[in-house]
Motif scaffolding. Sequence first.
Motif, mmCIF file in Angstrom:
data_model
loop_
_atom_site.group_PDB
_atom_site.id
_atom_site.type_symbol
_atom_site.label_atom_id
_atom_site.label_comp_id
_atom_site.label_asym_id
_atom_site.label_seq_id
_atom_site.Cartn_x
_atom_site.Cartn_y
_atom_site.Cartn_z
ATOM 1 N N ALA A 24 9.522 -27.328 0.189
ATOM 2 C CA ALA A 24 10.104 -28.981 1.396
ATOM 3 C C ALA A 24 11.373 -28.444 1.792
ATOM 4 C CB ALA A 24 9.619 -30.045 0.470
ATOM 5 N N TRP A 25 12.714 -28.370 0.453
ATOM 6 C CA TRP A 25 13.840 -27.905 0.882
ATOM 7 C C TRP A 25 14.048 -27.480 2.519
ATOM 8 C CZ3 TRP A 25 17.633 -31.831 -0.347
ATOM 9 C CH2 TRP A 25 18.772 -31.141 0.150
ATOM 10 N N ARG A 51 23.394 -34.651 -1.900
ATOM 11 C CA ARG A 51 22.676 -35.510 -1.513
ATOM 12 C C ARG A 51 22.749 -36.030 0.011
ATOM 13 N NH1 ARG A 51 19.989 -37.416 -6.280
ATOM 14 N NH2 ARG A 51 21.975 -36.115 -7.990
ATOM 15 N N LEU A 52 21.934 -36.693 0.344
ATOM 16 C CA LEU A 52 21.275 -36.382 1.784
ATOM 17 C C LEU A 52 21.542 -37.921 2.225
ATOM 18 C CD1 LEU A 52 17.883 -34.957 1.488
ATOM 19 C CD2 LEU A 52 20.016 -33.667 1.853
ATOM 20 N N ASP A 53 22.428 -37.747 3.540
ATOM 21 C CA ASP A 53 22.234 -39.298 4.309
ATOM 22 C C ASP A 53 21.499 -39.275 4.881
ATOM 23 O OD1 ASP A 53 21.538 -37.342 6.287
ATOM 24 O OD2 ASP A 53 24.431 -37.232 6.992
ATOM 25 N N GLU A 54 21.677 -40.690 5.619
ATOM 26 C CA GLU A 54 19.826 -41.460 6.255
ATOM 27 C C GLU A 54 19.045 -39.815 7.163
ATOM 28 O OE1 GLU A 54 17.226 -42.785 7.123
ATOM 29 O OE2 GLU A 54 18.654 -43.065 5.851
ATOM 30 N N ALA A 55 19.754 -38.806 7.664
ATOM 31 C CA ALA A 55 19.719 -37.771 8.768
ATOM 32 C C ALA A 55 19.024 -37.196 8.170
ATOM 33 C CB ALA A 55 20.838 -37.556 9.523
ATOM 34 N N GLY A 56 19.606 -36.312 6.506
ATOM 35 C CA GLY A 56 19.064 -35.781 5.648
ATOM 36 C C GLY A 56 18.132 -36.115 5.228
ATOM 37 N N ARG A 57 17.627 -37.240 4.781
ATOM 38 C CA ARG A 57 16.723 -37.524 4.507
ATOM 39 C C ARG A 57 14.999 -38.102 5.299
ATOM 40 N NH1 ARG A 57 20.659 -41.467 1.761
ATOM 41 N NH2 ARG A 57 20.180 -42.894 3.496
ATOM 42 N N ALA A 58 16.121 -38.339 6.610
ATOM 43 C CA ALA A 58 14.866 -38.388 7.474
ATOM 44 C C ALA A 58 14.033 -37.143 7.790
ATOM 45 C CB ALA A 58 15.167 -39.322 9.004
ATOM 46 N N ARG A 59 15.141 -35.566 7.926
ATOM 47 C CA ARG A 59 14.850 -34.804 7.969
ATOM 48 C C ARG A 59 14.078 -34.071 6.535
ATOM 49 N NH1 ARG A 59 18.893 -30.151 9.302
ATOM 50 N NH2 ARG A 59 17.814 -28.553 9.233
ATOM 51 N N MET A 60 13.908 -34.340 5.380
ATOM 52 C CA MET A 60 13.155 -34.365 4.019
ATOM 53 C C MET A 60 11.241 -35.040 3.990
ATOM 54 S SD MET A 60 13.766 -32.205 1.783
ATOM 55 C CE MET A 60 12.650 -31.971 0.059
ATOM 56 N N ARG A 61 11.811 -36.354 4.424
ATOM 57 C CA ARG A 61 10.535 -37.176 4.174
ATOM 58 C C ARG A 61 10.188 -36.422 5.780
ATOM 59 N NH1 ARG A 61 13.900 -41.679 4.449
ATOM 60 N NH2 ARG A 61 13.797 -41.517 6.580
ATOM 61 N N ALA A 62 9.924 -35.814 6.970
ATOM 62 C CA ALA A 62 9.483 -35.149 7.542
ATOM 63 C C ALA A 62 8.408 -34.213 6.730
ATOM 64 C CB ALA A 62 10.236 -34.642 9.033
ATOM 65 N N VAL A 63 8.496 -33.580 6.557
ATOM 66 C CA VAL A 63 8.022 -32.103 5.492
ATOM 67 C C VAL A 63 7.520 -32.577 4.399
ATOM 68 C CG1 VAL A 63 9.956 -30.556 6.764
ATOM 69 C CG2 VAL A 63 10.178 -31.360 4.122
ATOM 70 N N LEU A 64 7.307 -33.328 3.958
ATOM 71 C CA LEU A 64 6.410 -34.020 2.825
ATOM 72 C C LEU A 64 5.183 -34.446 2.844
ATOM 73 C CD1 LEU A 64 9.044 -35.887 0.687
ATOM 74 C CD2 LEU A 64 8.077 -33.582 0.444
ATOM 75 N N ASP A 65 4.235 -33.838 3.886
ATOM 76 C CA ASP A 65 3.571 -33.583 4.660
ATOM 77 C C ASP A 65 1.822 -33.269 4.547
ATOM 78 O OD1 ASP A 65 3.905 -31.488 5.135
ATOM 79 O OD2 ASP A 65 4.361 -31.416 7.053
ATOM 80 N N GLU A 66 1.098 -33.520 5.257
ATOM 81 C CA GLU A 66 -0.184 -33.291 4.992
ATOM 82 C C GLU A 66 0.352 -31.337 3.761
ATOM 83 O OE1 GLU A 66 -4.431 -33.771 5.185
ATOM 84 O OE2 GLU A 66 -2.651 -35.087 5.488
ATOM 85 N N HIS A 67 0.535 -30.915 4.668
ATOM 86 C CA HIS A 67 1.095 -28.929 3.973
ATOM 87 C C HIS A 67 1.927 -29.310 2.595
ATOM 88 C CE1 HIS A 67 2.528 -25.258 3.756
ATOM 89 N NE2 HIS A 67 3.527 -25.295 3.327
ATOM 90 N N PHE A 68 2.715 -30.360 2.648
ATOM 91 C CA PHE A 68 3.147 -30.546 1.193
ATOM 92 C C PHE A 68 2.507 -30.903 0.627
ATOM 93 C CE2 PHE A 68 5.617 -33.591 -1.906
ATOM 94 C CZ PHE A 68 6.384 -31.734 -2.123
#
Length: 203
Positions: A24-25, A51-68
């Motif tokens: 995912a990363w 360690r992620l800032d808010e923008a980085g966390r948002a990018r990471m959350r976006a890929v923790l999806d159905e595919h993940f």
Amino acid sequence: MPKPLIALDADGVLLDFHLGYAGAWERAFGERPRERDPLAYWPMDRWEVDRLDEAGRARMRAVLDEHFWSTMPPLPGAVDACHRLHDAGFELVCVSALESAYEAARLRNLRDRGFPIERVIATGNASETRSPKADAIEALRPVAFVDDYLPYLRGVPGQVHTALVLRAPNGSPNTGEEVTTLARSVHQDLVEFVDHWLAQEVP
């Protein structure tokens, strides 16, 4: 007569969340992280990641999806261990601290990987003193429940054999007095639990 049930956690028991996290990363940031500590319990400690800032966390959350949630690799030996339980006459159900929106994806993941599991119960992971899985375990009434996160054994009915998978020790929450008070047996992985369980005289 219905088959006796065994309830199994997914991440850290059946599936390799650490490898899934690394994938995912890579999807989020375009580079696969290097391994920092193969014995780390948490993926942020295992992989050499920022360690992620808010923008980085948002990018990471976006890929923790159905595919993940539908493509995570199995842990070594886990598929075979489940087939051994299934062949011994047990019905297996996955009880996962996952949001209900991804319940079907998790089941598809398990079926695609060859696990003899036909049901997933997603409980969410609300942080409470009582395990978010306790109600599901109480309703299922399995003979055993296997998890790799000690706090998720809190509140599980006493008649259920609670088995704790320790896996990676560094930074692990699986320490302290609760190991002996909450876990009826302790194992390094699911394969070791199955060896132990099938050697017992179980109903």
